[in-house]
Design a protein around this motif. Sequence first.
Motif, short mmCIF file in Angstrom:
data_model
loop_
_atom_site.label_atom_id
_atom_site.label_comp_id
_atom_site.label_asym_id
_atom_site.label_seq_id
_atom_site.Cartn_x
_atom_site.Cartn_y
_atom_site.Cartn_z
N PRO A 177 17.60 -172.70 -24.53
CA PRO A 177 17.93 -171.37 -23.98
C PRO A 177 18.03 -171.33 -22.46
CG PRO A 177 15.58 -171.52 -24.36
CD PRO A 177 16.15 -172.88 -24.69
N LYS B 272 27.33 -171.60 -25.52
CA LYS B 272 27.24 -170.37 -26.33
C LYS B 272 28.64 -169.83 -26.66
CE LYS B 272 22.84 -170.05 -26.92
NZ LYS B 272 22.24 -170.05 -28.27
N ASN C 174 18.53 -159.86 -21.60
CA ASN C 174 17.28 -160.45 -21.10
C ASN C 174 16.11 -159.83 -21.84
OD1 ASN C 174 15.07 -161.33 -19.55
ND2 ASN C 174 16.30 -161.40 -17.69
N SER D 282 24.05 -165.59 -29.26
CA SER D 282 24.86 -165.94 -28.10
C SER D 282 24.19 -165.36 -26.85
CB SER D 282 26.29 -165.43 -28.28
OG SER D 282 27.10 -165.90 -27.23
N SER D 283 24.90 -165.36 -25.75
CA SER D 283 24.22 -165.02 -24.49
C SER D 283 25.13 -164.31 -23.50
CB SER D 283 23.71 -166.31 -23.85
OG SER D 283 23.28 -166.08 -22.53
N ASN D 284 24.49 -163.54 -22.65
CA ASN D 284 25.14 -162.96 -21.47
C ASN D 284 25.81 -164.03 -20.61
OD1 ASN D 284 23.08 -163.67 -19.11
ND2 ASN D 284 21.91 -163.15 -20.95
N HIS D 285 25.32 -165.26 -20.67
CA HIS D 285 25.88 -166.31 -19.81
C HIS D 285 27.27 -166.77 -20.27
CE1 HIS D 285 22.78 -166.86 -16.82
NE2 HIS D 285 21.90 -166.59 -17.77
N ARG E 292 25.54 -161.29 -28.04
CA ARG E 292 25.38 -161.74 -26.64
C ARG E 292 24.13 -161.05 -26.09
NH1 ARG E 292 31.70 -161.57 -24.57
NH2 ARG E 292 32.34 -163.43 -25.73
#
Length: 251
Positions: free
Chosen positions: A76, A153, A178, A112-115, A175
């Motif tokens: 992560p 991601k 935090n 998934s992720s904000n990144h 997504r």
Amino acid sequence: MVTSVLLTGAAGRVGSAILGGLGQDYDWRLIDREPPTGKDNHQSDHEYVVADITDKDAIREAMEDVDVVIHLAGDPRPEAGWDSVITNNIDGTHTVFEAAIDAGVEKVIFASSNHVVGHYETERKPDIYRTSSDFQLDGTELPRPSNRYGISKATGEIIGRFFHDEYDIGVVCLRIGNLTKDHPPIDYERGQAMWLSYRDCAHLFDCCITSDVDYEIIYGISDNDRKYYSIDRAHEVLGYDPQDNSADYTD
Ligand SMILES: NC(=O)C1=CN([C@@H]2O[C@H](COP(=O)(O)OP(=O)(O)OC[C@H]3O[C@@H](n4cnc5c(N)ncnc54)[C@H](O)[C@@H]3O)[C@@H](O)[C@H]2O)C=CC1
Ligand SMILES: O=C1O[C@H](COP(=O)(O)O)[C@@H](O)[C@H](O)[C@H]1O
């Protein structure tokens, strides 16, 4: 009706938020490459498999009689190196999807992720983190990853797209912003804009488990005043009704 849920990466923070909220609501099978921690993260009441998600035989076995998979396991860290994200995030995600198809699983919910979209901020920060900005991403935009972790991601979302189109399995790519416990990040505008509280996290995953979906990319944040991710799609498709707002703690 969904009864059996497989949770990969169950020993981590997101897993703890999910089990803390939904531990009594489904039959859980937990997977992590680390054994249960023994801390208060809600693992002890459930079947627990110690396995690496890149171990095809172990994952295939763990997938038996499962209705829905929540796939959290992976590296992560936004600063994670290429070798790690290739193995844990890309290869591991492909292995999980493949085993899910073979086992006839109805749906995979992918962390998934904000990144995946971090570079939309580059030319807009710090204004984008403030309520004076009305810029919002809604999940229809192309990826602009902020790091190699973000590339992995975005690749996971594409892996999900392939398995949905090829085999008609339901896929939700969340997504996630935090996640922090009890209160939003302090002195961190970005983190406050994309805060996801533990109770909203559990509620959002519950919505994903119970909703009919084809393929969705959804932002996973609380109802923060500062937000630059739209949660309209989460509300419309999943019935997501978040209770928390970082402004109640910080502004
Ligand atoms: N915590 C957050 O704010 C966010 C988390 N995410 C994603 O959510 C997922 C969970 O994140 P966290 O709970 O925060 O991380 P975490 O590090 O607390 O938990 C991840 C868990 O996955 C396990 N794991 C890692 N690689 C594995 C492998 N190859 N095989 C089996 N188990 C493996 C680890 O042992 C750990 O228990 C990750 O995929 C992360 O990228 C995305 C956006 C934000
Ligand atoms: O994907 C993730 O994003 C969060 C937020 O990113 P940050 O760079 O603002 O900290 C991060 O905390 C988490 O570890 C990561 O998995």
